[in-house]
Design a protein around this motif. Structure first.
Motif: not given
Length: 217
Positions: A5-24
């Motif tokens: 459950a934690t892993l699934i939530l983690f992947l969802a959170t990471v997905g949102v951050f990665i697809i949102t253009p940031g400085p990196n």
């Protein structure tokens, strides 16, 4: 070490951050446009190294430093802003003497070990100094670490391995696409000069974003 459950939530959170253009992401794409896809990919490798530093710090509990010592964050963001302004200046200087031959030489040199290391180092520093990364690893990342599971550092390294795999795949794909423009620029010196100026403005914008950011929490 990490429940499903934690892993699934983690992947969802990471997905949102990665697809949102940031400085990196912006940094790596700008490097790909300036020096070809190889330059962007080396920068992406550096970004992954920088994010690993953040994850390791979170696993060791060092990320709490910014909560107790706000001055440390202020020093970090000032250093990051100065560093990005320096990169902006280098890009602007390059625009003053941009030629097709210079671009071709740059892409040849990029395959060299020294330049590859330099690009990766710049990518790592950009990731370490990124307010978005600081926020994620200071506020959100620790929420996925469970002391009851033991070995917080091991959990951190496992999660950052997942993040880096996804992050590198996305950024590398963007760099390959953006890098194609550098090949076209090789035959258009005037556009090459403007491209370097645009990259310079991107770095200035990133510097402003870093300088105006507020400490998380």
């Amino acid at each position: 070490m990490i429940d499903q459950a934690t892993l699934i939530l983690f992947l969802a959170t990471v997905g949102v951050f990665i697809i949102t253009p940031g400085p990196n992401m912006i940094f790596c794409v700008a490097r790909a446009i300036a020096g070809g896809p190889t330059a962007g990919i080396y920068s992406a490798i550096g970004v992954c190294v920088g994010l690993t530093v953040h994850a390791t710090a979170a696993g060791l509990g060092l990320s709490q430093l910014f909560k107790y010592f706000p001055l440390a964050y202020d020093m970090l963001k000032i250093g990051g802003a100065i560093y990005l302004l320096w990169l902006a200046w280098l890009s602007y200087k390059a625009s003053q003497s941009a030629t097709a031959e210079a671009l071709e030489l740059n892409q040849k040199v990029v395959s060299g070990r020294k330049t590859a290391f330099s690009l990766a180092t710049q990518g790592a520093l950009n990731a370490i100094l990124s307010p978005k990364a600081v926020f994620f690893y200071l506020i959100l990342f620790p929420q996925f670490l469970d002391p009851a599971q033991g070995n917080l550092l091991g959990q951190s390294l496992l999660l950052i391995g997942i993040i880096n795999a996804i992050n590198f795949t996305v950024i590398a794909g963007l760099c390959l696409a953006a890098g194609r423009s550098s090949q076209w620029l090789a035959g258009n010196p005037r556009f090459l000069a403007w491209q370097q100026k645009i990259v310079s403005m991107v770095f200035v914008g990133l510097a402003a974003r870093v300088a105006l950011s507020k400490a998380p929490g």
